[in-house]
Enzyme design. Structure first.
Site, PDB file in Angstrom:
ATOM      1  N   CYS A  33       0.838  -1.189   0.000  1.00  0.00           N
ATOM      2  CA  CYS A  33       0.000   0.000   0.000  1.00  0.00           C
ATOM      3  C   CYS A  33       0.884   1.255   0.000  1.00  0.00           C
ATOM      4  O   CYS A  33       1.622   1.484  -0.953  1.00  0.00           O
ATOM      5  CB  CYS A  33      -0.984  -0.039   1.169  1.00  0.00           C
ATOM      6  SG  CYS A  33      -2.330   1.177   1.014  1.00  0.00           S
TER       7      CYS A  33
ATOM      8  N   HIS B 160      -3.736  -4.765  -0.233  1.00  0.00           N
ATOM      9  CA  HIS B 160      -3.266  -5.363   1.016  1.00  0.00           C
ATOM     10  C   HIS B 160      -3.357  -6.892   0.939  1.00  0.00           C
ATOM     11  O   HIS B 160      -4.447  -7.452   1.067  1.00  0.00           O
ATOM     12  CB  HIS B 160      -4.126  -4.888   2.193  1.00  0.00           C
ATOM     13  CG  HIS B 160      -3.907  -3.467   2.564  1.00  0.00           C
ATOM     14  ND1 HIS B 160      -2.985  -3.083   3.511  1.00  0.00           N
ATOM     15  CD2 HIS B 160      -4.486  -2.327   2.111  1.00  0.00           C
ATOM     16  CE1 HIS B 160      -3.004  -1.773   3.634  1.00  0.00           C
ATOM     17  NE2 HIS B 160      -3.912  -1.281   2.796  1.00  0.00           N
TER      18      HIS B 160
ATOM     19  N   GLU C 153      -2.548  -8.973   3.149  1.00  0.00           N
ATOM     20  CA  GLU C 153      -2.983  -9.479   4.459  1.00  0.00           C
ATOM     21  C   GLU C 153      -4.486  -9.343   4.667  1.00  0.00           C
ATOM     22  O   GLU C 153      -5.037  -9.896   5.628  1.00  0.00           O
ATOM     23  CB  GLU C 153      -2.231  -8.763   5.584  1.00  0.00           C
ATOM     24  CG  GLU C 153      -2.643  -7.342   5.884  1.00  0.00           C
ATOM     25  CD  GLU C 153      -2.047  -6.292   4.963  1.00  0.00           C
ATOM     26  OE1 GLU C 153      -2.159  -5.098   5.289  1.00  0.00           O
ATOM     27  OE2 GLU C 153      -1.477  -6.658   3.902  1.00  0.00           O
TER      28      GLU C 153
END
Length: 207
Positions: free
Chosen positions: A79, A184, A186
């Site tokens: 990001c 992202h 994650e």
């Protein structure tokens, strides 16, 4: 061991949880020695480019990360962390980045006129080249974005994937051992975990 650079920006703990899910040891650190000793480096980030760049410089982490990357250590920016890899950002002024990927970061509103900013939510990827971190990802798979600024590569060969949001938005970059994702991993479910696994594999190849 993966070193997650802690410079006071971003939700690091969800990233730690994702690395633990794939069985990879990681540390959160701002120590130059720990970053230098790690097998790979992750530069996370959520927030303003200028503030983040200043925090990196204040702790000397900018030089540490650049030196490690220039010496061939795998680096993944996520990001804002991906945007910091670029030469310059025009987010509330002009701010110098790490200069590891040639190009600049500009307001997404310049390219996605009329669409809601920030770009937030799930979008599909269009793979531009077979980057090591996208080795197990196909075009059309969905990942999670949250951003108001977008990076533009000076060298199209560094562009690994795009996503469509009124225009083609840089979603991932790769240049040798240096990688970045605007989205992202994650927060991107199984697809994101595969991307993190692929990054870990790049550290194993190097060792």
């Amino acid at each position: 061991m993966i070193a997650i650079v802690d410079y006071g920006v971003g939700n690091i703990f969800s990233l730690v949880s994702s690395f633990r899910k794939i069985g990879e040891d990681c540390i959160i650190t701002s120590e130059a020695g720990a970053i230098a000793a790690a097998d790979g480096i992750v530069l996370p980030g959520v927030g303003a480019f200028g503030d983040a760049a200043a925090k990196l410089r204040a702790g000397g982490m900018d030089k540490c990360v650049k030196l490690a990357a220039e010496n061939g250590k795998p680096l993944l920016g996520i990001c804002l962390g991906m945007q910091l890899l670029f030469d310059v950002s025009y987010e509330y002024g002009r701010h110098e980045g790490l200069g590891l990927i040639r190009g600049e970061v500009r307001p997404l509103a310049e390219r996605a006129a009329g669409l809601k900013i920030p770009h937030m939510g799930w979008n599909s990827l269009d793979i531009a080249k077979r980057s090591p971190i996208l080795a197990d990802v196909k075009s059309g798979e969905y990942v999670y974005f949250v951003h108001s600024y977008c990076a533009e590569c000076a060298d199209r060969g560094d562009l690994a994937a795009t996503a469509r949001y009124g225009t083609d938005v840089t979603a991932a970059v790769s240049r040798g051992n240096i990688h970045g994702t605007q989205f992202h991993p994650e927060k991107s479910g199984e697809t994101g975990l595969r991307i993190l696994k692929a990054f870990v594999k790049t550290t194993e190849v190097r060792t």
